[in-house]
Design a protein around this motif. Structure first.
Motif, short mmCIF file in Angstrom:
data_model
loop_
_atom_site.label_atom_id
_atom_site.label_comp_id
_atom_site.label_asym_id
_atom_site.label_seq_id
_atom_site.Cartn_x
_atom_site.Cartn_y
_atom_site.Cartn_z
N ASP A 1 1.19 -0.79 0.61
CA ASP A 1 0.71 -0.43 -0.04
C ASP A 1 0.77 1.41 -0.03
O ASP A 1 0.61 2.30 -0.55
CB ASP A 1 -1.18 -0.51 1.07
N PRO A 2 2.35 1.40 0.71
CA PRO A 2 2.11 2.53 0.56
C PRO A 2 3.48 2.99 -0.56
O PRO A 2 3.36 3.87 -1.04
CB PRO A 2 3.74 1.52 1.32
N MET A 3 3.44 1.67 -1.55
CA MET A 3 4.25 2.53 -3.37
C MET A 3 3.17 3.13 -3.28
O MET A 3 3.19 3.49 -4.88
CB MET A 3 5.03 0.74 -3.35
N ILE A 4 1.91 2.15 -3.60
CA ILE A 4 0.53 2.49 -3.99
C ILE A 4 0.16 3.66 -3.92
O ILE A 4 -0.35 4.46 -4.62
CB ILE A 4 -1.11 1.64 -3.97
N HIS A 5 0.43 4.41 -3.03
CA HIS A 5 0.45 5.75 -2.38
C HIS A 5 1.37 6.57 -2.90
O HIS A 5 0.99 7.51 -3.94
CB HIS A 5 -0.01 6.10 -0.87
N LEU A 6 2.17 5.98 -2.67
CA LEU A 6 3.61 6.92 -3.80
C LEU A 6 3.81 7.05 -4.75
O LEU A 6 3.15 7.90 -5.22
CB LEU A 6 4.86 5.91 -3.13
N SER B 1 -2.80 2.46 -9.23
CA SER B 1 -4.11 1.52 -8.86
C SER B 1 -3.13 -0.24 -8.78
O SER B 1 -2.08 -0.49 -10.04
CB SER B 1 -4.82 1.35 -10.20
N THR B 2 -3.83 -0.99 -8.11
CA THR B 2 -3.16 -2.35 -8.55
C THR B 2 -2.68 -3.21 -9.24
O THR B 2 -1.82 -3.90 -9.95
CB THR B 2 -3.51 -2.82 -7.19
N GLU B 3 -4.20 -2.70 -10.21
CA GLU B 3 -4.12 -3.17 -11.63
C GLU B 3 -2.97 -3.12 -12.52
O GLU B 3 -2.63 -3.59 -13.30
CB GLU B 3 -5.60 -3.39 -12.26
N ASN B 4 -3.20 -1.61 -12.27
CA ASN B 4 -1.96 -0.76 -13.62
C ASN B 4 -0.46 -1.71 -13.77
O ASN B 4 0.02 -1.29 -13.95
CB ASN B 4 -2.37 0.33 -13.19
N PHE B 5 -0.08 -1.64 -11.69
CA PHE B 5 0.78 -2.01 -11.93
C PHE B 5 0.85 -3.53 -12.28
O PHE B 5 2.80 -3.73 -12.77
CB PHE B 5 1.64 -2.21 -10.22
N LYS B 6 0.62 -3.62 -12.81
CA LYS B 6 0.95 -5.20 -13.36
C LYS B 6 1.03 -4.80 -14.95
O LYS B 6 1.50 -5.88 -15.67
CB LYS B 6 -0.11 -6.62 -13.39
#
Length: 216
Positions: free
Chosen positions: A161-166, A170-175
């Protein structure tokens, strides 16, 4: 050995009965039948089968496509469309519900059996992957620093979550992105050379944890 449980959604009684016989011969357990979309959704909730064979044209106003979309969203049960509809518009609409197969009647029994087995296997593998991702996410969130779990090709497996916030992604876009893309260099204040150095210092054959603190 436990039999895989299948729900049949078919508006023709004779077809549903014949299909039940075929499935029983395959070694599956038919847990019920439904002839309309509302009943299909209710049966999916109450019976929770391993797989649903769904016709598209059903009794009542709800189509099999609509019922399949609701069942997928609520109960995550794999669905194979077994229908006489093969026009492009219907097929394209059906694909929106992300089925595990699309079989046009009349069908060959061996093709039906193979499609069911493939769908059950794929769903099991998908669930295994989701479970692994949930576990990785829990582990990463035990660390306060922004962190990413990468494979040996720099593909992102999980983030906390800290990396998502930074990064505000979104989690989906990270992939869909790579650790080498500019957004990481800008947001994390690191260079591509520093990322490469990180990989040089880790085992290239295994997955690796990457945190902001490791590089800066």
């Amino acid at each position: 050995m436990t039999k895989n449980r299948i729900l049949i959604v078919e508006d023709e009684f004779v077809t549903a009965a014949s299909l039940s016989v075929v499935l029983n011969d395959f070694g599956f357990e038919v847990v019920g039948t439904a002839d309309n979309g509302e009943e299909a959704i209710f049966s999916a909730k109450e019976l929770y089968p391993d797989l649903i064979l769904m016709d598209i044209v059903l009794n009542g106003e709800m189509t099999g496509i609509t019922a399949a979309s609701i069942i997928k969203e609520k109960y995550d049960i794999p669905i194979i469309f077994l229908t006489g509809q093969s026009d492009d518009a219907t097929v394209n609409a059906a694909l929106e519900s992300e089925p595990f197969g699309y079989i046009v009647k009349p069908f060959e029994e061996r093709n039906l059996k193979a499609s069911i087995k493939m769908a059950l296997y794929k769903h099991a593998m998908d669930e295994k992957l989701r479970s692994s991702e949930r576990t990785n996410r829990i582990l990463l969130n035990s660390v306060p620093d922004p962190m990413i779990l990468l494979d040996n090709k720099k593909n992102i497996i999980a983030v906390n979550d800290p990396m998502i916030h930074l990064l505000d992604i979104s989690t989906e876009n990270f992939k869909e992105i790579s650790i080498s893309e500019p957004i990481f260099q800008v947001k994390l204040g690191i260079s591509e050379n520093e990322i490469e150095q990180f990989y040089t210092n880790t085992n290239p054959e295994n997955n690796g944890y990457f945190s902001r603190r490791q590089v800066v």
